[in-house]
Design a protein around this motif. Structure first.
Motif, short mmCIF file in Angstrom:
data_model
loop_
_atom_site.label_atom_id
_atom_site.label_comp_id
_atom_site.label_asym_id
_atom_site.label_seq_id
_atom_site.Cartn_x
_atom_site.Cartn_y
_atom_site.Cartn_z
N ARG A 82 -1.15 3.97 -7.83
CA ARG A 82 -0.21 3.90 -6.71
C ARG A 82 -0.21 2.49 -6.11
NH1 ARG A 82 -2.31 9.00 -5.08
NH2 ARG A 82 -3.21 8.15 -3.17
N TYR A 83 -1.38 1.90 -5.96
CA TYR A 83 -1.45 0.55 -5.39
C TYR A 83 -0.83 -0.48 -6.33
CZ TYR A 83 -4.12 1.53 -1.18
OH TYR A 83 -4.50 1.97 0.08
N GLY A 105 3.41 5.62 -1.87
CA GLY A 105 2.02 5.45 -1.46
C GLY A 105 1.80 4.39 -0.41
N ARG A 115 -5.05 6.87 -7.44
CA ARG A 115 -4.83 5.97 -6.30
C ARG A 115 -4.64 4.53 -6.76
NH1 ARG A 115 -8.66 5.00 -2.77
NH2 ARG A 115 -7.20 4.51 -1.08
#
Length: 500
Positions: A228-229, A370, A225
């Motif tokens: 993705r950010y 995302g 995650r």
């Protein structure tokens, strides 16, 4: 080697629709002369030239497939045979039908001309991908060489002029043809990532992103995650710098030195921030298969937050200078108008499409990066002229600032890369496509992975669609408006490069 890969398969939101469409195409082409398969979020049809006429007529006549425009024609080779690869785009659903057509050895150019003639029966843009014959001096009486053009320096423009009015225009892209047979052969998949930024030298991160998403899709891999950010943050930073470059080109042509200097100063500040994060300003080589190559420290995140707050205030002043100048607004208003119907027929995307009242953005409609937890709007306008294309980019810069702020606030902890041994990849021959919303529009790649390398590969960038309508768009315009119209299309030379 796959121990770090999340083997849970995932598919896009239109997967069910694609399965139904693929099934219907199989029934439609029931003679078995064509091979149909899935390639990412698109459908691949492999066929021979003699079957093309029937296939095109059937696809075009069927409202079920909803295919409206021809967006790309590319020549690819697998070391043994050459193929023509074309992309037929659907108007509504988020997919394309890709045709892979075999070409005869020694007859590639004549086969290309014959196939283009077939496409001309159904679509508006095939002549743009032809041999480049302008019809001789009788048809065109003036040429603007590439080095004299703002906005791009990779194509000439042949014109038929009557006084200062353009009767006809032809885009000659022969300058952008480069030897490409050895571009990807002999390189492992992991080695190719650093080359991808070269296809868009104003926003190099998006080529890397599209390529890595494509391979990750083949591996059915979900990246961390935090990675993705970070990808989102870098994508939006590059989107802003690209839009600033667009504004600078447009303002330089008009001749507003104060606005140009302020725009370039802000762009330089953001490029410096990108360099701190990635180690490079133009071609970052930062995104990797499985995530990103390095983490962003808390100090850099704080610096980014301060930088975006300062940039917001400075950009508002730039916007006030430009929009408050009556001469700039009147110079752009009503110039180079692209109607909604024209935008659809020529398959343009990105800000150029959204300026023509089509509110479509891949980040909202078919997100693989995302953005699902990021809230932003998609700016669009209705007139489709040079002014609207500028105004859409103003809106997108503000939305990118908003996205970066949310990305910083929501940034999760954790790893930034799933490590795999890329040299040990062993794909059976597998086609794939991957698309991202880059600053110019939808940046798409097509490849066929085999072993740990690519058997075929090509880039289908949005600048080619925008350039395909430049000729018709210039017709009827004033000679003095040529540079403004071309600059307003935001053409990236690397995207229109033709590999021969």
């Amino acid at each position: 080697m796959f121990e770090n890969i999340d083997n849970k398969a995932y598919s896009g939101p239109n997967s069910i629709y694609l399965e139904k469409t693929e099934k219907n195409l199989r029934q439609f082409l029931e003679d078995g002369s064509s091979r149909i398969s899935r390639a990412g979020q698109d459908i691949l049809i492999e066929l021979e030239q003699e079957d093309l006429k029937e296939v095109l007529a059937g696809i075009k006549s069927s409202s079920e497939f909803d295919v409206e425009c021809l967006k790309n024609i590319n020549i690819i080779e697998d070391g043994k045979k050459a193929y023509l690869l074309s992309e037929l785009s659907a108007a509504g659903p988020d997919y394309s039908i890709i045709l892979k057509i075999g070409l005869q050895e020694g007859k590639i150019q004549s086969d290309l001309d014959n196939i283009i003639d077939r496409f001309k029966d159904h679509y508006r843009t095939p002549e743009f991908y032809g041999s480049g014959d302008t019809g001789g001096e009788e048809a065109y009486n003036y040429t603007i060489p590439a080095q004299m053009l703002h906005g791009s320096r990779v194509f000439d423009i042949d014109l038929s002029l009557e006084d200062d009015s353009i009767r006809a225009a032809h885009i000659n892209g022969s300058l952008s043809r480069v030897p490409g047979r050895d571009f990807y052969r002999g390189l492992e998949i992991g080695q190719l990532i650093s080359y991808m930024g070269r296809f868009d030298y104003n926003a190099g991160i998006f080529g890397e992103l599209a390529f890595c998403l494509g391979i990750e899709g083949l591996l059915q891999m979900r990246i961390p995650r935090r990675a993705r950010y970070i990808r989102i943050l870098l994508s939006e930073l590059f989107r802003i710098t690209n839009h600033l470059n667009f504004l600078a080109e447009l303002i330089e042509i008009i001749g507003h030195d104060i606005a140009w200097n302020r725009i370039m100063l802000e762009r330089e500040k953001l490029l410096g921030l990108i360099e701190v994060i990635t180690g490079a300003r133009v071609i970052p080589n930062y995104i990797g298969i499985g995530g990103v190559n390095s983490d962003i420290s808390s100090d850099i995140i704080k610096r980014m937050k301060r930088a975006m707050a300062a940039f917001f205030n400075d950009f508002r002043k730039i916007e006030k200078i430009i929009i408050g100048d009556f001469a700039i607004i009147e110079r752009l208003r009503g110039t180079g108008t692209i109607s909604k119907d024209m935008a659809r027929r020529y398959g343009i995307s990105g800000p150029n499409m959204r300026a023509s009242a089509i509110r479509y953005d891949l980040r909202k409609n078919l997100d693989h990066v995302g953005y699902e937890n990021i809230h932003f709007t998609v700016p669009y306008t209705k007139n489709g002229d040079c002014l609207d294309r500028m105004m859409v980019r103003f809106g997108e810069v503000y939305q990118s600032i908003k996205i970066i702020k949310q990305g910083i606030e929501q940034m999760p902890a954790g790893p930034v890369m799933k490590r795999i041994n890329l040299s040990h990849l062993d794909f059976s021959l597998t086609p794939f496509t991957s698309s991202v919303e880059c600053p110019h529009g939808i940046f798409k790649i097509f490849g066929e992975a085999e072993g740990n390398s690519l058997r075929t590969f090509t880039v289908m960038g949005p600048s080619r669609q925008s350039l395909s309508l430049a000729g018709p768009l210039l017709e009827g315009s004033s000679f003095n408006d040529i540079e403004i119209i071309i600059a307003s299309l935001d053409i990236s030379g690397g995207e229109i490069m033709s590999l021969i």
